[in-house]
Design an enzyme around this catalytic site. Structure first.
Site, PDB file in Angstrom:
ATOM      1  CG  ASP A  30      -1.915  -1.044   1.300  1.00  0.00           C
ATOM      2  OD1 ASP A  30      -1.780  -1.918   0.357  1.00  0.00           O
ATOM      3  OD2 ASP A  30      -2.763  -1.161   2.180  1.00  0.00           O
ATOM      4  CG  ASP A  34      -0.698   5.316   0.501  1.00  0.00           C
ATOM      5  OD1 ASP A  34      -1.946   5.287  -0.286  1.00  0.00           O
ATOM      6  OD2 ASP A  34      -0.826   4.673   1.660  1.00  0.00           O
ATOM      7  CD  GLU A 108     -26.603 -11.293 -12.052  1.00  0.00           C
ATOM      8  OE1 GLU A 108     -26.568 -10.372 -11.647  1.00  0.00           O
ATOM      9  OE2 GLU A 108     -26.634 -11.471 -13.162  1.00  0.00           O
ATOM     10  CG  ASP A 112     -29.424  -4.609   1.538  1.00  0.00           C
ATOM     11  OD1 ASP A 112     -30.133  -3.889   0.899  1.00  0.00           O
ATOM     12  OD2 ASP A 112     -29.627  -5.038   2.604  1.00  0.00           O
ATOM     13  CE1 TYR A 217     -28.406  -4.116 -11.856  1.00  0.00           C
ATOM     14  CE2 TYR A 217     -26.972  -4.281  -9.685  1.00  0.00           C
ATOM     15  CZ  TYR A 217     -28.010  -3.554 -10.568  1.00  0.00           C
ATOM     16  OH  TYR A 217     -28.920  -2.806 -10.112  1.00  0.00           O
ATOM     17  CE  LYS A 281     -29.748  -9.775 -13.006  1.00  0.00           C
ATOM     18  NZ  LYS A 281     -28.732  -9.061 -13.105  1.00  0.00           N
ATOM     19  CE  LYS A 305     -36.224  -7.772  -0.796  1.00  0.00           C
ATOM     20  NZ  LYS A 305     -36.783  -6.467  -0.970  1.00  0.00           N
ATOM     21  CB  CYS A 399     -41.637   4.862  39.445  1.00  0.00           C
ATOM     22  SG  CYS A 399     -40.193   5.555  38.660  1.00  0.00           S
TER      23      CYS A 399
HETATM   24  S1  IVH Z   1     -30.769  -6.391 -12.201  1.00  0.00           S
HETATM   25  C1  IVH Z   1     -34.533  -4.035 -13.702  1.00  0.00           C
HETATM   26  N1  IVH Z   1     -29.089  -7.653 -10.411  1.00  0.00           N
HETATM   27  O1  IVH Z   1     -32.018  -4.968  -6.750  1.00  0.00           O
HETATM   28  C2  IVH Z   1     -33.573  -4.002 -12.671  1.00  0.00           C
HETATM   29  N2  IVH Z   1     -30.299  -5.986  -9.287  1.00  0.00           N
HETATM   30  O2  IVH Z   1     -35.261  -4.337  -7.723  1.00  0.00           O
HETATM   31  C3  IVH Z   1     -32.528  -4.853 -12.948  1.00  0.00           C
HETATM   32  N3  IVH Z   1     -29.928  -5.488  -7.106  1.00  0.00           N
HETATM   33  O3  IVH Z   1     -32.384  -1.754  -6.902  1.00  0.00           O
HETATM   34  C4  IVH Z   1     -31.663  -5.262 -11.698  1.00  0.00           C
HETATM   35  N4  IVH Z   1     -28.101  -6.775  -6.820  1.00  0.00           N
HETATM   36  O4  IVH Z   1     -30.118  -2.235  -7.908  1.00  0.00           O
HETATM   37  C5  IVH Z   1     -29.816  -6.888 -10.384  1.00  0.00           C
HETATM   38  N5  IVH Z   1     -27.305  -8.891  -9.176  1.00  0.00           N
HETATM   39  C6  IVH Z   1     -28.128  -7.982  -9.184  1.00  0.00           C
HETATM   40  C7  IVH Z   1     -28.664  -7.129  -8.052  1.00  0.00           C
HETATM   41  C8  IVH Z   1     -29.566  -6.006  -8.184  1.00  0.00           C
HETATM   42  C9  IVH Z   1     -28.720  -6.029  -6.259  1.00  0.00           C
HETATM   43  C10 IVH Z   1     -30.787  -4.367  -6.761  1.00  0.00           C
HETATM   44  C11 IVH Z   1     -31.211  -3.405  -7.842  1.00  0.00           C
HETATM   45  C12 IVH Z   1     -32.469  -2.876  -7.805  1.00  0.00           C
HETATM   46  C13 IVH Z   1     -32.963  -4.111  -6.806  1.00  0.00           C
HETATM   47  C14 IVH Z   1     -33.960  -4.770  -7.705  1.00  0.00           C
END
Ligand code: IVH
Length: 663
Positions: A30, A34, A108, A112, A217, A281, A305, A399
């Protein structure tokens, strides 16, 4: 010479940055990075003309902005529809198979954090936006440039937009909260809030210190990348030097998807960052196109979720605290346990009824979760682990502070201490009196107030004005400078307009807004002392309950003496109108549609609404997809759940107060 050295430094620093933050495999210590960075900073200071927009020195942050510019997204930033169960996922799969036949899924981790869009022109990072309402985001380019995982330029002259999730790694989050604790600041509730706060800084130098990261992503224009599938697109992003998440997997069918989910439900806590679900996806981009979009989300993807994480821990004790109004609140003291990424050692038990209904006993093993991933709560007792000698919790009849008997006022679940001289109530009363929305006396923190009481230096709020340096100096952690500053703040508070004093007195049912209205209408404390209920209720927004409360308060002999004492100390007793300031917009709230839910304890709902509205927000009552932000107090219920499912940003009350205080 300088010019070629600058080019060499750019090249080296970018390479070392890439090795460290993208490949996770540094080739130099590092200190070497720097040293080179400082060399470049020095050259740029001497020759500002050599500084470019993509110089590695932008990573340390630049000149603070006065506000964030609003920018329309080229294509809307949509969100995903949610699945909460295996059944939801199978239904999703059935629909896909029906529409386009059997498909492979790319799965994927659902990071968060906050969705961001990064625009590259001819290979240079030129603009970074927040999601905002999906149509318009905020320009946070300077802040995003401080994230080392985002390449400032890539080795390809592409013009395209990449999207991903910016987040705060758990390590950075812990470090940030340690620093905040040292400074006595409110702690961030979770890494997502901390990341949101960090990206909302107008001063990118602050963002630079927060150690955020990002996973990309998706790519807007896939033709640019010449990819045929989501997996190919992610591989190409990797090749271009972007960070993608490598825990992804290709699944042949929905059963494999379910196995992946099962695996990560178990492993999620071992990650270096928070995830709140799994994104599924359709891998083939042509099939994605065939499936298309609804108004809100793609039909080819869904977010699973995770259920709120529940953990078992031991209930060590039930602590009772007395608030300003005498309400006794029970708090569960827990064997510290990690829930949803943070350590929980206390949780509100709300009231006696809840303890009885759930039959909660000291020593029990209890299930704890965080409602909305924010507020810790005791869900239930693990009955088969109950020790045979566990005794039913007996709610006190007196109390815990002064020993006066408690009363349960009709229609209320709360038990109250009605002794006006109760120490705990008085301490809380002083804390309220000095708070920002009331008399705003800086430097009188809760610890100092408690010591002042313990040392018998104050018995009521008026005594604050009798404090002297001689009285303060012997106190712990109180130096000459601190004492002088505190006395100055006390002195200044004497000039406050009447509404602050009224609010500070903590008259039941009178929030900041009511106090403002009363001060405006009656102008002086003397007039308020003689006002009648009939007269008061004629004022708009002053109801019978408030009116009766004020009149009863003003009839009390102790109160009359207290007000006279304040007056003798020179505290202003009239309305000066100076506080009716209309504050100009705040970047966190301006133009936002906000919903307040749950019990707010610092500001009343009315006051919070007023402040947010003054700052340009629209405060509404129901959570819809148009909602930008939900502020959740204690006990927040269905609105919080809905906000979660709609993926709306959620803040705790503390986050809001902090943002307001930052003004
Ligand atoms: S795909 C059309 N992939 O989750 C939106 N979203 O509602 C396509 N998020 O706010 C999103 N990880 O920012 C996708 N691997 C991931 C993700 C991801 C987190 C978030 C995204 C969005 C929410 C989905």
């Amino acid at each position: 010479m300088d010019k070629s050295r600058v080019a060499t430094l750019h090249q080296l620093l970018n390479q070392y940055n890439y090795e460290y933050h993208v490949l996770d495999n540094p080739s130099v210590p590092d200190a070497e990075y720097d040293q080179l960075l400082h060399e470049l900073i020095a050259i740029e200071e001497a020759h500002p003309e050599l500084k470019t927009d993509d110089s590695p020195t932008v990573r340390v942050g630049g000149t603070p902005l006065s506000r964030f510019e609003k920018v329309n997204h080229d294509t809307p930033m949509l969100s995903l529809s949610n699945a909460f169960s295996e059944a939801d996922l199978r239904a999703f799969d059935e629909r896909i198979v029906k529409d386009v036949g059997q498909v492979e899924y790319m799965v994927e981790l659902k990071i968060d954090g906050l969705a961001v869009s990064l625009k590259y022109e001819k290979g240079k990072f030129v603009q970074g936006l927040t999601r905002g309402d999906g149509t318009t985001g905020e320009n946070i380019t300077e802040n995003l440039k401080t994230i080392h995982a985002i390449p400032l330029s890539i080795d390809s002259p592409l013009t395209f937009e990449v999207r991903g999730e910016a987040y705060m790694p758990r390590k950075s989050f812990i470090k940030l909260n340690e620093q905040k604790e040292k400074l006595g600041e409110t702690l961030a509730a979770n890494p997502r809030n901390a990341a949101a706060g960090s990206l909302r800084q107008l001063d990118s130098k602050i963002t630079a210190k927060r150690n955020l990261s990002v996973f990309l992503y998706s790519v807007n224009d896939l033709k640019e990348l010449n990819a045929q599938s989501q997996s190919e697109a992610l591989d190409k992003l990797d090749e271009l030097g972007f960070v993608t998440n490598h825990e992804r997997a290709l699944c042949k069918n929905i059963d494999e998807v379910l196995q992946y989910i099962e695996k990560w439900t178990k492993l999620r806590n071992d990650l270096a960052y928070d995830i709140d679900g799994i994104v599924i996806k359709v891998n083939d981009l042509h099939k994605q196109q065939e499936l298309g979009f609804t108004a809100k989300s793609p039909r080819w993807a869904i977010a699973y979720k995770f259920p709120a994480e529940e953990v078992v821990t031991t209930l060590l004790d039930i602590e009772l605290s007395v608030g300003r109004t005498g309400v006794v609140t029970p708090t569960a003291v827990l064997e510290p346990v990690k829930v949803a990424g943070t350590t929980v050692s206390r949780a509100s038990l709300h009231n006696e009824d809840l303890i009885n209904e759930k039959d909660i006993r000291i020593g029990d093993s209890v299930v704890v979760k965080k409602a909305g991933d924010i507020i810790p709560e005791v869900v239930r007792v693990v009955m088969d682990r109950r020790k045979p000698d566990a005794v039913v919790f007996k709610y006190p009849e007196i109390c815990p502070s002064c020993g006066h008997h408690l009363v349960r006022i009709e229609d209320e679940v709360a038990q109250r201490c009605i002794n006006p001289k109760c120490d705990a109530k008085l301490v809380e009363g002083v804390n309220h009196f000095v708070s920002r929305t009331a008399m705003n006396i800086d430097g009188l923190g809760e610890k100092i107030v408690e010591s002042l009481f313990n040392e018998d230096l104050i018995q009521d709020v008026a005594d604050i004005y009798g404090l002297t340096k001689e009285m303060l100096l012997p106190m712990e952690r109180m130096g000459e400078k601190k004492a002088t500053k505190l006395l100055e703040a006390i002195e200044n508070s004497k000039q406050n307009s009447l509404e602050r004093l009224l609010f500070g007195l903590g008259i039941r049912h009178l929030g900041a807004k009511a106090c403002q209205i009363l001060a405006e209408n009656y102008m002086t404390m003397d007039r308020l002392k003689t006002v009648t209920v009939d007269e008061l209720v004629t004022i708009n927004d002053i109801g019978h309950k408030m009116a009766t409360s004020l009149v009863t308060y003003m009839e009390n002999e102790d109160i009359i003496r207290l007000i006279d004492k304040l007056k003798d100390y020179g505290v202003n007793m009239s309305y000066t109108g100076t506080l009716k300031t209309e504050i100009e917009g705040h970047p966190a709230f301006e133009g936002k549609t906000i919903v307040l839910t749950g019990k707010l304890s610092v500001l009343s709902r009315q006051e919070a609404t007023k402040q947010l509205t003054n700052l340009g927000a629209k405060v509404t009552s129901s959570v819809t997809k148009k909602t930008d932000l939900v502020i959740a107090g204690e006990d927040a219920g269905s609105k919080l759940v809905k906000a979660e499912s709609l993926n709306i940003e959620i803040w705790s009350e503390n986050d809001m107060v902090k943002a307001l205080e930052d003004l």
